[in-house]
Motif scaffolding. Structure first.
Motif, PDB file in Angstrom:
ATOM      1  N   GLU A 160     -16.200 -10.445 -17.682  1.00  0.00           N
ATOM      2  CA  GLU A 160     -16.594  -9.799 -16.787  1.00  0.00           C
ATOM      3  C   GLU A 160     -15.221  -9.780 -15.862  1.00  0.00           C
ATOM      4  O   GLU A 160     -15.009  -8.778 -15.321  1.00  0.00           O
ATOM      5  N   ASN A 161     -14.466 -10.662 -16.134  1.00  0.00           N
ATOM      6  CA  ASN A 161     -12.893 -10.637 -15.195  1.00  0.00           C
ATOM      7  C   ASN A 161     -11.999  -9.681 -15.761  1.00  0.00           C
ATOM      8  O   ASN A 161     -11.390  -9.168 -14.992  1.00  0.00           O
ATOM      9  N   LEU A 162     -12.235  -9.633 -17.159  1.00  0.00           N
ATOM     10  CA  LEU A 162     -11.181  -8.457 -17.882  1.00  0.00           C
ATOM     11  C   LEU A 162     -11.737  -7.022 -17.357  1.00  0.00           C
ATOM     12  O   LEU A 162     -10.741  -6.268 -16.885  1.00  0.00           O
ATOM     13  N   ASP A 163     -12.926  -6.867 -17.165  1.00  0.00           N
ATOM     14  CA  ASP A 163     -13.489  -5.655 -16.457  1.00  0.00           C
ATOM     15  C   ASP A 163     -13.046  -5.296 -15.317  1.00  0.00           C
ATOM     16  O   ASP A 163     -12.589  -4.437 -14.677  1.00  0.00           O
ATOM     17  N   GLU A 164     -12.804  -6.461 -14.378  1.00  0.00           N
ATOM     18  CA  GLU A 164     -12.550  -6.358 -12.761  1.00  0.00           C
ATOM     19  C   GLU A 164     -11.212  -5.951 -12.807  1.00  0.00           C
ATOM     20  O   GLU A 164     -10.713  -5.113 -12.215  1.00  0.00           O
ATOM     21  N   ILE A 165     -10.238  -6.939 -13.676  1.00  0.00           N
ATOM     22  CA  ILE A 165      -8.839  -6.489 -13.571  1.00  0.00           C
ATOM     23  C   ILE A 165      -8.696  -5.167 -13.927  1.00  0.00           C
ATOM     24  O   ILE A 165      -7.765  -4.597 -13.412  1.00  0.00           O
ATOM     25  N   CYS A 166      -9.196  -4.790 -15.046  1.00  0.00           N
ATOM     26  CA  CYS A 166      -8.992  -3.291 -15.488  1.00  0.00           C
ATOM     27  C   CYS A 166      -9.267  -2.314 -14.550  1.00  0.00           C
ATOM     28  O   CYS A 166      -8.784  -1.383 -14.264  1.00  0.00           O
ATOM     29  N   SER A 167     -10.450  -2.672 -13.787  1.00  0.00           N
ATOM     30  CA  SER A 167     -10.999  -1.795 -12.691  1.00  0.00           C
ATOM     31  C   SER A 167      -9.773  -1.642 -11.511  1.00  0.00           C
ATOM     32  O   SER A 167      -9.588  -0.566 -11.116  1.00  0.00           O
ATOM     33  N   LEU A 168      -9.173  -2.587 -11.210  1.00  0.00           N
ATOM     34  CA  LEU A 168      -8.320  -2.484 -10.132  1.00  0.00           C
ATOM     35  C   LEU A 168      -7.052  -1.986 -10.390  1.00  0.00           C
ATOM     36  O   LEU A 168      -6.404  -1.289  -9.708  1.00  0.00           O
ATOM     37  N   LEU A 169      -6.722  -2.095 -11.756  1.00  0.00           N
ATOM     38  CA  LEU A 169      -5.654  -1.611 -12.193  1.00  0.00           C
ATOM     39  C   LEU A 169      -5.659  -0.012 -12.598  1.00  0.00           C
ATOM     40  O   LEU A 169      -4.632   0.720 -12.383  1.00  0.00           O
ATOM     41  N   CYS A 170      -6.892   0.554 -12.804  1.00  0.00           N
ATOM     42  CA  CYS A 170      -7.147   1.914 -13.238  1.00  0.00           C
ATOM     43  C   CYS A 170      -7.873   2.695 -12.185  1.00  0.00           C
ATOM     44  O   CYS A 170      -7.554   3.909 -11.983  1.00  0.00           O
ATOM     45  N   GLU A 171      -8.613   2.017 -11.258  1.00  0.00           N
ATOM     46  CA  GLU A 171      -9.401   2.788 -10.409  1.00  0.00           C
ATOM     47  C   GLU A 171      -9.403   2.583  -8.894  1.00  0.00           C
ATOM     48  O   GLU A 171      -9.999   3.249  -8.108  1.00  0.00           O
ATOM     49  N   LEU A 215      -7.140   1.306  -5.205  1.00  0.00           N
ATOM     50  CA  LEU A 215      -5.958   1.186  -4.557  1.00  0.00           C
ATOM     51  C   LEU A 215      -5.213  -0.198  -4.440  1.00  0.00           C
ATOM     52  O   LEU A 215      -5.407  -0.951  -3.603  1.00  0.00           O
ATOM     53  N   TYR A 216      -4.680  -0.510  -5.577  1.00  0.00           N
ATOM     54  CA  TYR A 216      -4.142  -1.946  -5.874  1.00  0.00           C
ATOM     55  C   TYR A 216      -2.734  -1.710  -6.345  1.00  0.00           C
ATOM     56  O   TYR A 216      -2.321  -1.855  -7.416  1.00  0.00           O
ATOM     57  N   PRO A 217      -1.689  -1.705  -5.440  1.00  0.00           N
ATOM     58  CA  PRO A 217      -0.601  -1.664  -5.752  1.00  0.00           C
ATOM     59  C   PRO A 217       0.316  -3.092  -5.951  1.00  0.00           C
ATOM     60  O   PRO A 217       1.548  -3.237  -6.364  1.00  0.00           O
ATOM     61  N   ASP A 218      -0.505  -4.224  -5.849  1.00  0.00           N
ATOM     62  CA  ASP A 218       0.248  -5.315  -6.161  1.00  0.00           C
ATOM     63  C   ASP A 218       0.822  -5.521  -7.349  1.00  0.00           C
ATOM     64  O   ASP A 218       1.926  -5.940  -7.539  1.00  0.00           O
ATOM     65  N   ALA A 219       0.409  -5.084  -8.506  1.00  0.00           N
ATOM     66  CA  ALA A 219       0.971  -5.005  -9.881  1.00  0.00           C
ATOM     67  C   ALA A 219       2.106  -4.153  -9.863  1.00  0.00           C
ATOM     68  O   ALA A 219       3.102  -4.389 -10.693  1.00  0.00           O
ATOM     69  N   LEU A 220       2.040  -3.005  -9.311  1.00  0.00           N
ATOM     70  CA  LEU A 220       3.061  -1.777  -9.180  1.00  0.00           C
ATOM     71  C   LEU A 220       4.209  -2.386  -8.804  1.00  0.00           C
ATOM     72  O   LEU A 220       5.370  -2.373  -9.038  1.00  0.00           O
ATOM     73  N   LEU A 221       4.145  -3.128  -7.424  1.00  0.00           N
ATOM     74  CA  LEU A 221       5.262  -3.427  -6.812  1.00  0.00           C
ATOM     75  C   LEU A 221       5.530  -4.820  -7.110  1.00  0.00           C
ATOM     76  O   LEU A 221       6.708  -5.352  -6.607  1.00  0.00           O
ATOM     77  N   GLY A 222       4.846  -5.677  -7.722  1.00  0.00           N
ATOM     78  CA  GLY A 222       5.024  -7.085  -8.092  1.00  0.00           C
ATOM     79  C   GLY A 222       5.194  -7.867  -6.629  1.00  0.00           C
ATOM     80  O   GLY A 222       6.091  -8.632  -6.507  1.00  0.00           O
ATOM     81  N   ALA A 223       4.191  -7.820  -5.773  1.00  0.00           N
ATOM     82  CA  ALA A 223       3.861  -8.223  -4.578  1.00  0.00           C
ATOM     83  C   ALA A 223       2.684  -8.511  -3.890  1.00  0.00           C
ATOM     84  O   ALA A 223       1.806  -8.013  -4.803  1.00  0.00           O
ATOM     85  N   LEU A 224       2.544  -9.388  -2.970  1.00  0.00           N
ATOM     86  CA  LEU A 224       1.254  -9.658  -2.384  1.00  0.00           C
ATOM     87  C   LEU A 224       1.093  -8.989  -1.258  1.00  0.00           C
ATOM     88  O   LEU A 224       1.833  -8.628  -0.313  1.00  0.00           O
ATOM     89  N   ARG A 225      -0.303  -8.798  -1.055  1.00  0.00           N
ATOM     90  CA  ARG A 225      -0.696  -7.850   0.159  1.00  0.00           C
ATOM     91  C   ARG A 225      -0.842  -8.990   1.516  1.00  0.00           C
ATOM     92  O   ARG A 225      -1.659 -10.005   1.014  1.00  0.00           O
ATOM     93  N   SER A 226      -0.067  -8.971   2.541  1.00  0.00           N
ATOM     94  CA  SER A 226      -0.390 -10.150   3.503  1.00  0.00           C
ATOM     95  C   SER A 226      -1.366  -9.398   4.671  1.00  0.00           C
ATOM     96  O   SER A 226      -1.516  -8.313   4.788  1.00  0.00           O
TER      97      SER A 226
END
Length: 509
Positions: A198-209, A211-222
């Motif tokens: 379930e956690n893998l599904d959630e991570i893949c959803s964040l990466l693919c579906e 608006l989650y630029p955290d991984a793209l930018l290598g940064a945290l949202r504040s």
């Protein structure tokens, strides 16, 4: 301020090209010298209001959804998948698990072994037209990404590393090595829990579906918050650590307050040490996915491996939802029997910040809107401060009756725009073309139906040693001079409000 024509190069505009942007980003159209750029805030030009109104005049005013203003210029046949298997070819996980998935994994295993035996090197990437396969061999685990979305190899490798880091956070590298040293063809699916998938599904959803630029930018949202309130919060954390007599020195390694949507609110950390962004991304994802149904009367004690901190061992996290604000307090320790010590610290800290009204201030911190910034014709942007390794972006303004499916489609669309803008200013290896570079990118298309608008989208990517800025303009905008002025106003505004937008040092002990 007049814009020097040397900033703009129209030779690479894509006005007559098809909608699809090539997977490999072209070299930036513009390089700039920061010494020549003035970041003084400009006066708002009232004549630009007419241009802004014209750019959005065709929107459906009965339903002012942002998705009606920003068209989707990307073909529906875009596809993407993640596959995880063992080095012996045993399947572990697939984001899209079809009938032929196991057969695909067998073919992948054969191809990778061929390269190892014949070429004496690991297979990294295969391109076939618009499709790109990326391979990450982390023995005894192999991860594969398939994408037709124009992502760079480095972006896909980063996403695969994120998935691999999750497996390590659940099992640790030492435990994985021990399992496969006994049986190389071990089926890891029988060892993982249902929550892991379930956690893998959630991570893949964040990466693919999403608006989650955290991984793209290598940064945290504040979390945007008044400077004085954040300072009070950090002072309360530091004072409580000093006053807590039942907390032996070295018991508490890190303390975090995390707001909804994975926004970092405050941090308590030892001097000279900080957690890697990937470890924090994993922690935030797990908390808000696995423990979202908890209330403020419940608390958890969870073992977790931070692979970038120490891939061979576990730390322990005390997790508690804060009352009245839906945020979470996380305390990290290396001692597995420190639960009651950290519970006492947490109870006293929550009582203190509640009596000071800081919990209410965390709850009221709602971010900002694009209308808060005098940036004409800009619809949305992402600003990353490299010093803080954090980013901010305006809240999406949605209609009250927006369905969840509409929101997901909107976020996927925005994320694809930002991926392509980002890829236009970086090479395939993820490094910027220059230390400081700026690039405009266009997407154009004629209207298919008489009732539709023609598509004329303009985006801007700007990378310097101090910041990164990516912005999307309203449909129909083509004045680069105005957009460049708006970009400078955004940068000036973010610098002016830096102490409110970003978590600086935190509470240090």
């Amino acid at each position: 301020m007049d814009l020097d024509e040397s900033y703009v190069d129209d030779r690479r505009e894509r006005a007559n090209e098809p909608l699809y942007i090539p997977p490999i980003a072209a070299e930036p159209t513009t390089s700039i010298n920061l010494a020549q750029t003035l970041f003084q805030p400009s006066e708002f030009d009232e004549s630009l209001e007419d241009q802004l109104a014209q750019s959005i005049s065709s929107c459906d005013r009965r339903h002012p959804l942002v998705s009606t203003e920003i068209p989707n210029v990307f073909p529906h046949q875009y596809d993407k998948n993640f596959l995880i298997l063992t080095s012996a070819g045993k399947p572990i996980y697939a984001m899209k698990d079809g009938d032929g998935t196991i057969a695909y994994m067998g073919v992948i295993h054969t191809i990778m072994n061929y390269f190892k035996l014949k070429e004496d090197q690991d297979l990294r990437c295969i391109e076939n037209g618009d499709v790109r396969f990326a391979f990450l061999d982390r023995e005894p685990i192999v991860l594969v990404a398939y994408s037709a979305r124009g992502e760079t190899s480095n972006e896909l490798f980063s996403q695969l590393d994120f998935l691999h880091s999750y497996l390590l956070s659940s099992l640790s590298e030492r435990q994985l090595s021990k399992i496969f040293s006994k049986r190389q063809n071990f089926d890891l699916r029988n060892f993982l829990e249902s929550t892991d998938f379930e956690n893998l599904d959630e991570i893949c959803s964040l990466l693919c579906e999403r608006l989650y630029p955290d991984a793209l930018l290598g940064a945290l949202r504040s979390l945007s918050m008044k400077k004085s309130h954040r300072a009070q919060l950090h002072e309360a954390m530091s004072q409580q650590l000093t006053k807590e007599k039942d907390l032996p020195r070295g018991t508490l390694l890190y303390g975090l307050i995390v707001a909804p949507e994975n926004k970092l609110c405050s941090v308590l950390r030892p001097k000279g040490h900080t957690l890697h962004t990937t470890d924090l991304h994993l922690l935030f994802c797990l908390i808000f996915h696995r423990f979202q149904n908890l209330d403020d009367s419940q608390e958890l004690w969870v073992p977790i491996c931070f692979p970038k901190f120490n891939a061979n061992g576990f730390l322990y996290g005390y997790i508690k939802f804060l009352p009245k604000c839906n945020s979470i307090l996380v305390l990290i320790s290396a001692q597995k029997d420190a639960f009651f010590n950290l519970k006492s610290f947490a109870d006293h800290l929550i009582k203190d910040i509640s009596s000071n009204g800081l919990l209410e201030e965390i709850h009221k911190a709602k971010g900002f809107k694009i209308s808060d910034i005098p940036a004409p014709l800009v619809h949305h942007f992402i600003y990353k401060s490299k010093k803080h390794v954090q980013y901010v972006m305006p809240e999406l303004e949605l209609h009250s009756d927006t369905e969840p499916e509409q929101l997901i489609e909107l976020e996927r669309k925005f994320m694809t725009y930002y991926q392509q803008i980002h890829n236009s200013v970086v090479r395939d290896d993820g490094l910027a073309f220059n230390k400081s570079c700026l690039n405009f990118i266009r997407w154009d298309s004629d209207a298919i139906e008489p009732s539709e608008e023609p598509i004329a989208m303009l985006g801007l990517g700007w990378i310097t040693p101090k910041f990164e800025l990516y912005l999307i303009c309203n449909n129909g905008v083509d004045d680069k001079h105005v957009i460049f002025e708006s970009a400078k106003r955004i940068i000036s505004w973010c610098r002016k409000h830096e102490s409110r937008l970003f978590v600086n040092e935190g509470a240090i002990f």
